[in-house]
Write an enzyme that holds these catalytic residues in place. Structure first.
Site, PDB file in Angstrom:
ATOM      1  N   GLY A   1      -6.098   4.715   9.319  1.00 31.47           N
ATOM      2  CA  GLY A   1      -5.770   6.013   8.737  1.00 31.47           C
ATOM      3  C   GLY A   1      -4.400   6.505   9.159  1.00 31.47           C
ATOM      4  O   GLY A   1      -3.673   7.118   8.364  1.00 31.47           O
TER       5      GLY A   1
ATOM      6  N   GLU B   1      18.425  -8.235  -6.187  1.00 27.56           N
ATOM      7  CA  GLU B   1      19.124  -9.517  -5.993  1.00 27.56           C
ATOM      8  C   GLU B   1      18.404 -10.661  -6.716  1.00 27.56           C
ATOM      9  O   GLU B   1      18.411 -11.807  -6.279  1.00 27.56           O
ATOM     10  CB  GLU B   1      19.270  -9.853  -4.494  1.00 27.56           C
TER      11      GLU B   1
ATOM     12  N   ARG C   1      -4.115   1.853  21.104  1.00 28.54           N
ATOM     13  CA  ARG C   1      -5.326   2.358  20.452  1.00 28.54           C
ATOM     14  C   ARG C   1      -6.539   1.604  20.975  1.00 28.54           C
ATOM     15  O   ARG C   1      -6.563   0.365  20.991  1.00 28.54           O
ATOM     16  CB  ARG C   1      -5.199   2.174  18.943  1.00 28.54           C
TER      17      ARG C   1
ATOM     18  N   GLU D   1      22.438  -4.286 -16.177  1.00 34.19           N
ATOM     19  CA  GLU D   1      22.368  -3.234 -17.178  1.00 34.19           C
ATOM     20  C   GLU D   1      20.899  -3.017 -17.515  1.00 34.19           C
ATOM     21  O   GLU D   1      20.054  -3.861 -17.186  1.00 34.19           O
ATOM     22  CB  GLU D   1      23.182  -3.607 -18.419  1.00 34.19           C
TER      23      GLU D   1
END
Length: 380
Positions: free
Chosen positions: A341, A364, A269, A129
């Site tokens: 980037g 959890e 890359r 809650e």
């Protein structure tokens, strides 16, 4: 690269291969679409149910797969590697069924479990809650006995599958006796007076709907109470131990996905005339990421084996949740760094992994709560 696994049987190894095929063909091609739109992929859960992947750790007599947690969690990790929102959903669905299996009557199990395990109905779990997240004993939602029914009034927060589930396992207060005054109820989604609030606008896991559930004099037959009056919190907490293992596996899968993207990018890359994976500074980041992923996997599997052996595993579940989710956050953050980037753009999934990893440390039971559970166990 895929996770290297040592499965206990050939059947379980075949199950992993099947899961990887399903993830590659049926889940991965749709992740970007659903995570961008925020639409809930309900048909995915029906498909997984039809293939038996929602029912793995449940008994065959109710339509389950009869698999150990050691096997189930590794399947769940494979699903989460492809799509974390679905991995979370499968774990929460299992959590919603767990109390029914362990505390339900034979009649309740026969009535509810087969459709849930088949994926025909989707489950949700209502414990938290707004003012009672880490302290569920402080809940205010009430269930008042009225003849052969209970009348539930209150509000439950942070409900995964809120508004899209067919079935809610609900904890509500039946007396003022603190933690001993909470009971558990099975509530169908079409119950009059039950409705979902506007879904939360979240940082990540957009394909997983989260909403508060409003109970406005929802009438629930007494036969849909799960266990005895006052036993609801025990049922909830027992389920959370198993649920924490599920989230540990999901977090490990997310981290594996982030590692996979990073390694693939680093091999392609090039800077200064060679792939960036050959630069020691970046290669060591990848090595640490790999160590974190495999450490997480080993930790949740150790806890799962304790559960499968019928031994207490609460401390081990909290350790697994703490380690796996903290590692997922670190690995996902490093994945963005490896891509530079490009990692900050939505051209690659690294930024999504980073956003999704954060909540793993929160739901959890926050990782601060896990440390509390672990330290209390150590003090006994």
């Amino acid at each position: 690269m895929v996770a290297e696994r040592l499965m206990p049987t050939q059947e379980s190894a075949d199950l992993i291969d099947l899961t990887r095929t399903i993830v590659a063909r049926e889940l991965s091609p749709h992740v970007t679409e659903y995570e961008s739109s925020g639409e809930f992929p309900r048909e995915v859960f029906r498909a997984l149910g039809g293939l038996g992947l929602l029912s793995l750790p449940f008994p065959e007599e109710y339509g389950g797969g009869g698999q150990s947690y050691e096997v189930y969690l590794q399947v769940l990790e494979e699903i989460a590697t492809g799509w974390a929102s679905v991995g979370v959903g499968v774990s929460v669905h299992a959590l919603s069924c767990f109390g029914l299996l362990t505390a339900g009557t034979d009649e309740q199990k026969k009535k509810w479990l087969p459709e849930l395990l088949a994926g025909d109905k989707l489950g949700a779990y209502c414990l938290s809650e707004a003012h009672a997240g880490s302290d569920p004993a402080a809940m205010r939602t009430k269930a008042v006995r009225d003849g052969d029914d209970y009348v539930i009034r209150g509000q439950k927060a942070w409900t995964t599958h809120g508004g899209v589930a067919d079935f809610y396992k609900v904890m509500a207060r039946t007396s003022d006796d603190g933690a001993n005054g909470i009971s558990c109820f099975l509530v169908p989604a079409d119950s009059p007076g039950l409705r979902a609030d506007t879904p939360e606008l979240k940082m990540g896991l957009m394909g997983s709907t989260t909403a508060s559930m409003l109970f406005e004099d929802v009438r629930v037959p007494a036969e849909q109470r799960l266990g005895d009056e006052g036993h609801g919190l025990q049922i909830a907490l027992a389920g959370l131990d198993a649920g924490r293992l599920g989230i540990s596996a999901v977090a490990t899968g997310l981290a594996q996905g982030a590692l996979d993207v990073s390694v693939a990018y680093a091999k392609e890359r090039e800077t200064f005339g060679k792939p960036i994976i050959e630069h020691q500074g970046l290669a060591f980041i990848l090595a640490d990421m790999a160590a974190a992923v495999e450490s997480s996997r080993a930790t949740y599997l150790a806890a799962a084996r304790m559960k499968d052996a019928g031994r207490p595993f609460s401390r081990q579940a909290s350790i697994a949740k703490l380690v796996a989710t903290d590692n997922a956050m670190k690995v996902a953050t490093d994945a963005v760094q490896v891509l530079g980037g490009a990692g900050y753009t939505r051209d690659f999934p690294a930024e999504r992994y980073m956003r999704e990893a954060k909540v793993m440390q929160i739901f959890e039971g926050t990782n601060q709560i896990q440390r509390l559970v672990i330290s209390r166990d150590l003090s006994r």
